[in-house]
Design an enzyme around this catalytic site. Structure first.
Site, short mmCIF file in Angstrom:
data_model
loop_
_atom_site.label_atom_id
_atom_site.label_comp_id
_atom_site.label_asym_id
_atom_site.label_seq_id
_atom_site.Cartn_x
_atom_site.Cartn_y
_atom_site.Cartn_z
N TYR A 1 5.05 9.30 16.95
CA TYR A 1 5.42 9.15 15.54
C TYR A 1 6.68 9.97 15.25
O TYR A 1 7.63 9.46 14.64
CB TYR A 1 4.28 9.61 14.64
N THR B 1 0.82 -1.20 0.00
CA THR B 1 0.00 0.00 0.00
C THR B 1 0.86 1.26 0.00
O THR B 1 2.05 1.22 0.34
CB THR B 1 -0.93 0.02 1.24
N SER C 1 11.22 11.11 8.09
CA SER C 1 10.27 12.20 7.83
C SER C 1 10.86 13.49 8.36
O SER C 1 11.64 13.48 9.33
CB SER C 1 8.93 11.92 8.53
#
Length: 321
Positions: free
Chosen positions: A202, A48, A173
């Site tokens: 996160y 995905t 990120s």
């Protein structure tokens, strides 16, 4: 007068379209279409989002891709979807649950037995949830999956990686720049403050990813770390956004949001084209953003990088050779 009222919205629409296209150009596209025949890539979370688009692009270029996925049926569905577009390359589904050390160990053993040579390990799989959740070994889910599962996996494969000089790609990120490592609560759930606007667990896991790549490079591995950007995927599905969220955030999304296919360009670039230079590499706090080497704005501390590596070894119960 009526023509005037028609031309204004047309002009505004055309201007917005042009600006958006310029933004997409700024995000960057991998232009190299050279064949990757006989090259083998392992992609975690390949069924995905970014993993799917990475797999798709590599296979189109005739690569062999091991789809390392938690749900083998979803991996097969991803393969079927890609096969509608191309017959190039090979795709091999294999079960991997990064929230379970037993699953990671079983996957690594099977991979080394059936595919003793691979050219690149892409540590892509990740998650973001808004509730307190844990892995099978009782680690906070973000830290356990996004960092520790990949740390264990790479450790178990390190002998093969060294032998074949395989590349390691770590998906981090820019949110790592808003994070810090709380070593007293490493791998534990800490209740966020009421006014926290971002997911601290996160963010911290993404900082751990960055430090992981930094230490890999310093230890002699061909390691590359990247930020794919804010991408339109099902990554934040646990947040279940409401219709008004789309309206409120549409200006931000219009400016920053990119498709999964465009976000995956950073992964593909690191896996196929990127070259670490002496002055610009993970060891000197650089990461790939928009297909360019960019210095992290985070307060990167070498002592934290070394300590995280040592603590991670303790948590997985093995030395990372």
């Amino acid at each position: 007068m009526s023509l005037f009222y028609i031309l204004i919205p047309v002009g505004v629409g055309a201007t917005l379209y042009l600006i958006r296209k310029l933004r997409e150009h700024h995000f960057g596209w991998v232009r190299n279409n050279s064949s990757l025949k006989d090259r083998v890539y392992v992609v975690t979370g390949a069924n995905t989002g970014l993993g799917f688009e990475t797999t798709r692009s590599l296979v189109i270029r005739h690569a062999t891709v091991i789809l390392a996925c938690r749900d083998i049926n979803k991996a097969q569905k991803a393969i079927n979807e890609i096969r509608k577009e191309t017959e190039n390359g090979q795709m091999i589904p294999m079960e991997l649950d990064l929230a379970s050390f037993d699953s990671v160990r079983a996957f690594a053993a099977k991979l080394k037995m059936e595919h003793p040579h691979f050219d690149c390990l892409i540590n892509n799989a990740g998650l973001a949830v808004k509730t307190e959740q844990y892995t099978k070994e009782n680690f906070e889910l973000h830290f356990g999956v996004n960092h520790l599962g990949h740390f264990l996996l790479t450790s178990l494969l390190s002998d093969v990686i060294k032998q074949n000089n395989s590349r390691i790609v770590v998906v981090s990120s820019k949110m790592h720049e808003k994070a810090f490592l709380d070593f007293e609560n490493l791998g534990k759930w800490v209740t966020p403050a009421n006014r926290e606007r971002t997911n601290r667990h996160y963010n911290n896991s993404k900082l751990a990813n960055f430090y992981f790549a930094k230490e890999l490079y310093r230890k002699g591995y061909d390691a590359h770390v990247l930020c794919p950007g804010l991408c339109h995927t099902d990554f934040f599905r646990d947040y279940n956004p409401k219709w008004y969220h789309y309206i409120l955030f549409s200006p931000i999304a219009w400016w920053y949001l990119r498709s999964a296919r465009q976000g995956a360009q950073n992964i593909i670039h690191c896996a196929t084209d990127d070259v670490n230079t002496d002055e610009k590499n993970p060891g000197t706090n650089y990461l790939i953003v928009n297909l360019k080497q960019t210095k992290s704005k985070a307060r990167i501390r070498d002592e934290d990088s070394l300590k995280l590596w040592s603590e991670s070894e303790k948590l997985i119960g093995r030395k990372f050779d």
